[in-house]
Design a protein around this motif. Structure first.
Motif, short mmCIF file in Angstrom:
data_model
loop_
_atom_site.label_atom_id
_atom_site.label_comp_id
_atom_site.label_asym_id
_atom_site.label_seq_id
_atom_site.Cartn_x
_atom_site.Cartn_y
_atom_site.Cartn_z
N THR A 121 0.32 -0.15 -9.02
CA THR A 121 1.58 0.46 -8.60
C THR A 121 2.40 0.45 -10.03
O THR A 121 2.99 1.73 -10.33
CB THR A 121 2.24 0.04 -7.56
OG1 THR A 121 1.50 0.01 -6.23
CG2 THR A 121 3.67 0.93 -7.13
N ALA A 122 2.48 -0.66 -10.52
CA ALA A 122 3.36 -0.82 -11.68
C ALA A 122 2.43 -0.13 -12.92
O ALA A 122 3.29 0.75 -13.70
CB ALA A 122 3.49 -2.22 -12.21
N LEU A 144 0.94 -1.07 0.01
CA LEU A 144 -0.05 0.00 -0.03
C LEU A 144 1.00 1.26 -0.02
O LEU A 144 0.77 2.11 -0.72
CB LEU A 144 -0.90 -0.06 1.40
CG LEU A 144 -2.01 0.94 1.27
CD1 LEU A 144 -3.06 0.34 1.88
CD2 LEU A 144 -1.68 2.33 1.94
N LEU A 145 1.87 1.27 0.66
CA LEU A 145 3.04 2.23 0.76
C LEU A 145 3.65 2.56 -0.46
O LEU A 145 3.94 3.57 -0.98
CB LEU A 145 3.95 2.22 1.88
CG LEU A 145 3.40 2.02 3.44
CD1 LEU A 145 4.62 1.87 4.31
CD2 LEU A 145 2.69 3.32 3.83
N ASP A 146 3.81 1.47 -1.22
CA ASP A 146 4.72 1.73 -2.62
C ASP A 146 3.47 2.28 -3.37
O ASP A 146 3.90 3.22 -4.34
CB ASP A 146 4.55 0.02 -3.29
CG ASP A 146 5.77 -0.64 -2.52
OD1 ASP A 146 6.67 0.06 -2.04
OD2 ASP A 146 5.95 -1.81 -2.60
N LEU A 147 2.38 2.09 -3.49
CA LEU A 147 1.27 2.78 -4.44
C LEU A 147 1.20 4.28 -3.72
O LEU A 147 1.31 5.11 -4.93
CB LEU A 147 0.02 2.06 -4.23
CG LEU A 147 -1.16 2.84 -5.02
CD1 LEU A 147 -0.93 2.78 -6.72
CD2 LEU A 147 -2.72 2.29 -4.75
N VAL A 192 -6.00 -3.63 -14.83
CA VAL A 192 -5.80 -2.56 -13.82
C VAL A 192 -5.38 -1.20 -14.36
O VAL A 192 -5.78 -0.15 -13.91
CB VAL A 192 -4.78 -2.92 -12.84
CG1 VAL A 192 -4.45 -1.69 -11.88
CG2 VAL A 192 -5.64 -4.01 -12.06
N GLY A 193 -4.58 -1.26 -15.35
CA GLY A 193 -4.06 -0.23 -16.31
C GLY A 193 -5.07 0.54 -16.69
O GLY A 193 -4.84 2.15 -16.93
N ALA A 228 4.24 3.17 -14.71
CA ALA A 228 4.35 3.22 -16.36
C ALA A 228 4.03 4.32 -16.81
O ALA A 228 4.26 4.54 -18.04
CB ALA A 228 3.63 1.70 -16.77
N ALA A 229 2.75 4.92 -16.22
CA ALA A 229 2.00 5.89 -17.06
C ALA A 229 2.76 7.25 -16.72
O ALA A 229 2.22 8.14 -17.21
CB ALA A 229 0.59 5.73 -16.39
#
Ligand SMILES: Cc1cc2nc3c(=O)[nH]c(=O)nc-3n(C[C@H](O)[C@H](O)[C@H](O)COP(=O)(O)OP(=O)(O)OC[C@H]3O[C@@H](n4cnc5c(N)ncnc54)[C@H](O)[C@@H]3O)c2cc1C
Ligand SMILES: Nc1ncnc2c1ncn2[C@@H]1O[C@H](COP(=O)(O)O)[C@@H](O)[C@H]1O
Lengths: 317, 243
Positions: free
Chosen positions: A310-311, A217-220, B229-230, A315-316
């Protein structure tokens, strides 16, 4: 109309909600004077002008570095008098709200807190304030010639007006008797984004299963530059610190984006988040009540979705 | 030690809020009223202090006769006696002025951090100002040592340890004490405990509520597949414009 705005500092920096208070005062029309008490960064003080304050008073007395509510309220009541102010505007906060209430009594002003919009002055002076923990609003008329208004986050849009203000030293005479509370120590998260001011909040509930799982959650939150929040049981069980607890009996947030993960959406939790612009709910139970209050929802397991989300955020970028 | 606990009489936290008479009056139909949740923490701490150090606890409410069951509940939880100021609590300044009238002579005046109807979060500060005594809120821990109160107070992003001399006003919140549930003996004895009704000191209110309003209803939730999710990130950027 002369408007005085109390700007709150935190580690020398002007709080963002205080800049909103300056923008609010500018939106009211009239002459706006801002006042900062205690240590404050010179560039930060100068920057207040950009939001519409033509004059910035700075009382740099080091005794003001400790936030004693009684002392602050005496200084502001005097400043209202010195500046011939009709209205005092400040941001709701653990310091600002009680200070405002005391100034109202000292100056005989009408008072409203939790104000969410600019006043309507077409007939009298009417402000809209949030009541029933965000479940409703009241339009209240402030009848005294003087007014004190404590605003909530997003009551005014924070935009630069292109104006420049001048910073002046403001000399205060402090009264010993006003130092009626003593701060022995302060424990404060530094460098963290403060929950009540955050534009994005990532919040976890009992569905996160335990404090050891908070990493994902902290990563997000980190990827989104977000503050972190939690539900009441999570802070009750000591998984997260108490000041992160969001809801009726906790912090009321008003971010652009609130992401709730593994939170069922009890009405008491919703009461703290219903001023968010956009709500995303991630819950493995498609019938979780929170979905009814959400703008976007994903039914699924937090442990699967969080790393993917998170990924996708990274990426965005 | 004499403790005064000020309690508000508010709709249960699960209540649906509605208004009648063209949005000028709160709709009480089907609404259950309770002691304000924060005021309940204040009361619980007062009862603990009574048990550990022999304090007396008086509860005070500014409200019309329909608040009496709520006051009796506070007596059932363990308060010794009660005062009801017979007036509609129209705004914080008015309520504070009524409380200040009766709060002299108490060592400790405990309130909730905020009421959950008007949420002003200021009555404690106002009463402190009117009586010329310190006020601290929101207090998460409160201990009395002699004539001093030692407190832990929540601030944005953390907490402070604060001290002040009695008499003092404190606005309470969890985890100051655990909510107390009245037991049978408490409920029985509450019926005969003194509840004094006093008329308000006339104070004209400088804040007048003109009308109420409900927030605009939310649109339907847009569901996104867990396999995609993207898409959420894309839509938060381009559709909701919050990223
Ligand atoms: C007077 C009063 C005041 C209150 N004030 C507050 C308040 O201020 N704030 C507050 O939050 N609560 C408050 N509460 C408590 C509130 O009623 C709820 O009990 C609480 O919000 C529930 O917390 P939760 O959603 O984290 O836990 P739960 O209700 O247990 O919900 C957990 C959720 O996680 C989901 N889940 C489980 N596993 C996963 C997984 N692997 N992935 C995704 N989802 C999963 C479940 O489907 C469920 O929906 C108050 C209660 C009272 C009576
Ligand atoms: N009508 C009332 N009668 C007695 N106490 C009250 C009343 N309204 C508010 N209070 C007290 O003042 C606290 C703060 O209320 P408020 O400033 O309205 O948020 C509450 O938690 C109560 O302890």
């Amino acid at each position: 109309m002369n408007i005085l705005v109390f700007v709150e500092t935190s580690e020398g920096k002007i709080r963002k909600t205080s800049l909103e208070a300056v923008a609010y005062a500018h939106g009211m029309g009239g002459t706006v004077t801002a006042i900062a008490l205690g240590a404050a960064d010179a560039n930060e003080l100068q920057a207040i002008g950009k939001y519409g304050a033509s004059k910035i008073l700075h009382a740099a007395d080091t005794k003001l570095n400790e936030h004693v509510i009684q002392v602050y309220s005496s200084v502001l009541a005097k400043a209202m008098q010195d500046e011939n102010a009709d209205v005092l505007v400040l941001a709701n906060s653990s310091l600002g709200t009680p200070v405002a209430a005391k100034v109202a009594i000292k100056t005989g002003a009408s008072f409203a807190s939790n104000v969410s919009e600019l006043p309507n002055t077409s007939g009298g002076f009417v402000v809209k304030r949030s009541i029933y923990t965000g479940k409703a609003f009241a339009h209240v008329e402030l009848k005294s010639p003087k007014k004190v208004i404590a605003i909530r986050k997003n009551a005014a849009e924070l935009k630069e007006t292109g104006s420049v203000g001048s910073v002046t030293n403001y000399v205060v005479t402090l009264n010993d008797a006003d130092f009626n509370t003593k701060t022995i120590s302060t424990e404060k998260a530094t460098g963290e984004i403060l929950l009540p001011e955050a534009e994005i909040v990532v919040s976890g509930g009992r569905g996160m299963k335990g404090p050891e799982h908070w990493g994902i959650l902290l990563d997000l939150a980190k990827a989104l530059h977000a503050a972190t929040g939690c539900s009441k049981p999570v802070s009750d069980m000591g998984w997260r610190p108490h000041h992160e607890h969001v809801g009726q009996t906790g912090v009321k947030v008003a971010p652009q984006l609130y992401i709730a993960i593994g939170i069922s959406g009890a009405i008491q939790h919703l009461a703290g988040v219903n001023s968010s612009k956009c709500i995303v709910v991630i819950n493995k139970d498609a019938d979780a009540p929170f979905f009814k209050a959400a703008d976007y929802g994903i039914v699924g397991d937090a442990f699967d979705i969080l790393p993917k989300l998170t990924a996708a955020v990274l990426a965005a970028k | 030690m004499k403790i005064l606990v000020c309690i508000s009489h508010v709709p249960d936290t699960t209540s649906k809020i509605a208004f009648v008479d063209s949005n000028t009056k709160f709709d009480t139909s089907g609404v259950q009223f309770i002691i304000g949740p924060y005021d309940d923490y204040a009361l619980a701490r007062a009862i603990e202090l009574k048990e550990t150090s022999g304090a007396t606890v008086t509860v005070l409410n500014v409200g019309l006769i329909d608040t009496e069951p709520t006051i009796r509940k506070a007596l059932a939880i363990g308060a010794d006696d009660a005062i009801r100021v017979n007036a509609e609590p129209t705004d914080s300044l008015f309520v504070a002025a009524q409380i200040a009238e009766h709060a002299k002579g108490y060592d400790l005046i405990l309130m909730g951090r905020e009421s959950i109807d008007f949420n002003s979060g200021v009555v404690h500060a106002m009463v402190g100002e009117m009586l010329g005594i310190p006020s601290v809120s929101p207090v998460m821990k409160l201990d009395i040592e002699g004539t001093k109160a030692k407190m832990s107070k929540e601030i944005e992003g953390g907490k402070e340890q604060v001290e002040a001399n009695l008499p003092l006003v404190a606005g309470c919140q969890e985890p100051i004490a655990e909510w107390k549930i009245p037991n049978m003996r408490g409920i029985m004895s509450a019926r005969t405990k003194p509840l004094k009704v006093v008329e308000p000191k006339s104070t004209e209110s400088s804040v007048v509520t003109q009308k109420f309003e409900l927030p605009a209803p939310k649109g339907a939730v847009k569901m996104i597949s867990a396999d995609n999710v993207g898409e959420l990130v894309t839509r938060l950027k381009t559709e909701a414009k919050v990223l």
